[in-house]
Design a protein around this motif. Structure first.
Motif, short mmCIF file in Angstrom:
data_model
loop_
_atom_site.label_atom_id
_atom_site.label_comp_id
_atom_site.label_asym_id
_atom_site.label_seq_id
_atom_site.Cartn_x
_atom_site.Cartn_y
_atom_site.Cartn_z
N LEU A 131 20.75 -26.90 11.19
CA LEU A 131 21.69 -26.65 10.09
C LEU A 131 21.17 -25.61 9.09
N THR A 132 20.18 -24.82 9.49
CA THR A 132 19.61 -23.88 8.51
C THR A 132 20.65 -22.93 7.91
N LYS A 133 21.56 -22.45 8.76
CA LYS A 133 22.48 -21.43 8.20
C LYS A 133 23.49 -22.02 7.21
N TRP A 134 23.55 -23.33 7.12
CA TRP A 134 24.46 -23.96 6.18
C TRP A 134 23.78 -24.38 4.87
N TYR A 135 22.53 -23.98 4.70
CA TYR A 135 21.72 -24.63 3.65
C TYR A 135 22.29 -24.53 2.23
N LYS A 136 23.11 -23.49 2.00
CA LYS A 136 23.65 -23.34 0.63
C LYS A 136 24.96 -24.09 0.44
N HIS A 137 25.47 -24.68 1.51
CA HIS A 137 26.75 -25.38 1.39
C HIS A 137 26.57 -26.74 0.75
N LYS A 138 27.69 -27.26 0.25
CA LYS A 138 27.70 -28.61 -0.33
C LYS A 138 28.09 -29.62 0.76
N PRO A 139 27.71 -30.88 0.61
CA PRO A 139 28.06 -31.89 1.62
C PRO A 139 29.56 -31.94 1.92
N SER A 140 30.40 -31.66 0.90
CA SER A 140 31.85 -31.74 1.12
C SER A 140 32.36 -30.65 2.06
N GLU A 141 31.52 -29.62 2.30
CA GLU A 141 31.97 -28.49 3.12
C GLU A 141 31.59 -28.63 4.60
N ILE A 142 30.94 -29.74 4.94
CA ILE A 142 30.53 -29.92 6.34
C ILE A 142 31.10 -31.23 6.89
N SER A 143 30.99 -31.41 8.21
CA SER A 143 31.58 -32.60 8.84
C SER A 143 30.68 -33.83 8.66
N GLY A 144 31.21 -35.00 9.02
CA GLY A 144 30.44 -36.25 8.92
C GLY A 144 29.17 -36.22 9.74
N GLY A 145 29.29 -35.70 10.96
CA GLY A 145 28.11 -35.63 11.84
C GLY A 145 27.05 -34.71 11.24
N GLN A 146 27.53 -33.59 10.68
CA GLN A 146 26.57 -32.66 10.04
C GLN A 146 25.93 -33.32 8.82
N ARG A 147 26.70 -34.09 8.07
CA ARG A 147 26.13 -34.79 6.90
C ARG A 147 25.03 -35.75 7.33
N GLN A 148 25.27 -36.45 8.44
CA GLN A 148 24.24 -37.39 8.89
C GLN A 148 23.01 -36.62 9.36
N ARG A 149 23.22 -35.42 9.93
CA ARG A 149 22.05 -34.62 10.33
C ARG A 149 21.27 -34.17 9.10
N VAL A 150 21.96 -33.85 8.01
CA VAL A 150 21.27 -33.50 6.77
C VAL A 150 20.46 -34.71 6.28
N ALA A 151 21.08 -35.89 6.35
CA ALA A 151 20.38 -37.11 5.90
C ALA A 151 19.14 -37.36 6.75
N ILE A 152 19.23 -37.05 8.04
CA ILE A 152 18.06 -37.22 8.92
C ILE A 152 16.97 -36.21 8.51
N ALA A 153 17.40 -34.97 8.25
CA ALA A 153 16.43 -33.96 7.79
C ALA A 153 15.74 -34.45 6.51
N ARG A 154 16.53 -34.99 5.59
CA ARG A 154 15.97 -35.50 4.33
C ARG A 154 14.96 -36.63 4.58
N SER A 155 15.27 -37.47 5.58
CA SER A 155 14.40 -38.62 5.84
C SER A 155 13.04 -38.19 6.38
N LEU A 156 12.95 -36.94 6.88
CA LEU A 156 11.72 -36.50 7.55
C LEU A 156 10.70 -35.84 6.64
N VAL A 157 11.16 -35.35 5.48
CA VAL A 157 10.34 -34.36 4.77
C VAL A 157 9.00 -34.87 4.22
N ASN A 158 8.90 -36.16 3.92
CA ASN A 158 7.61 -36.66 3.45
C ASN A 158 6.75 -37.19 4.60
N LYS A 159 7.14 -36.81 5.83
CA LYS A 159 6.42 -37.26 7.04
C LYS A 159 6.17 -38.76 7.02
#
Ligand SMILES: Nc1ncnc2c1ncn2[C@@H]1O[C@H](COP(=O)(O)OP(=O)(O)OP(=O)(O)O)[C@@H](O)[C@H]1O
Length: 225
Positions: A131-159
């Motif tokens: 989802l790198t190319k969407w990084y400046k978008h807001k959650p409301s501008e992407i689909s549910g599946g994409q939102r969950q992928r963002v949440a997964i990315a968020r869950s990873l960052v502190n290893k």
């Protein structure tokens, strides 16, 4: 490693007591992918909330990566949570006013990570979920599946040691759910430990081990294959 021993959790509503978990013992090793299943009200979320250090228990012991968290105070618990656990929720829990990059950066802000490292790590995490190319978008501008992928990315960052996902596909249609499960499988192949609550058998099959909870007890614990 997660080592939960004889965990009991009682909810008290006025004079009424309800034993939501009854003497539950469970060991989870680094690198496992586990699904917790069971009927509604069986205690799945209660168990996950305790394993995720979000909730307290009444008796038993709990060790996370060798640290006994049983008697830790709220501050100590919050630190362990932020360091060791990544969260994925059914409703994604993204902040609507922040763009995707800023959402993914959030756990690192709480952990006191500097700006440049935050940015670079968040972009890498977004790359993992494509989802790198969407990084400046807001959650409301992407689909549910994409939102969950963002949440997964968020869950990873502190290893974190483990990602805890409570009904991660509960708001997604089946094709998108499978995409999300493939991401979990890829992460797991990279060594990430995953514990997921689901009531959908088709989703649980993506895990390696399925634990079934009923009436606050573990009634089966078996390999998924
Ligand atoms: N805060 C609370 N106060 C009182 N009772 C609670 C509380 N939270 C959960 N319970 C009760 O504990 C039991 C287990 O709830 P829990 O949410 O863990 O079940 P679950 O298996 O996750 O259910 P579901 O699939 O419906 O989410 C239920 O009977 C529920 O009503």
């Amino acid at each position: 490693m997660i080592e939960a021993e004889n965990i009991t959790k009682v909810y008290k509503t006025g004079a009424v007591e309800y034993k939501a978990l009854d003497n539950v013992s469970l060991t989870i090793k680094r690198g496992e992918f586990i699904a917790i299943m069971g009927p509604s009200g069986s205690g799945k979320s209660t168990l996950m909330n305790i394993l995720a250090c979000l909730d307290r228990f009444d008796s038993g012991r709990y060790k996370l990566n060798g640290k006994d968290i049983t008697f830790m105070n709220d501050n100590q618990l919050a630190k362990i949570r932020n360091k060791e656990i990544g969260f994925v929720f059914q409703n994604f829990n993204l902040l609507p006013k922040l763009n995707l990059l800023e959402n993914v950066e959030l756990p690192m802000i709480y952990a006191g990570v500097g700006k440049k490292a935050r940015h670079d790590t968040a972009m890498k995490a977004l790359e993992k979920v494509k989802l790198t190319k969407w990084y400046k978008h807001k959650p409301s501008e992407i689909s549910g599946g994409q939102r969950q992928r963002v949440a997964i990315a968020r869950s990873l960052v502190n290893k974190p040691f483990v990602i805890m996902a409570d009904e991660p596909t509960g708001n997604l249609d089946s094709a998108v759910s499978i995409e999300v499960m493939h991401i979990f499988q890829e992460l797991n192949e990279d060594g990430v430990t995953i514990v997921m609550v689901t009531h959908e058998e088709d989703i649980a099959r993506f895990a390696q081990r399925i634990i079934t909870v009923k009436d606050g007890r573990i009634v089966s614990d078996e390999s998924a294959n």
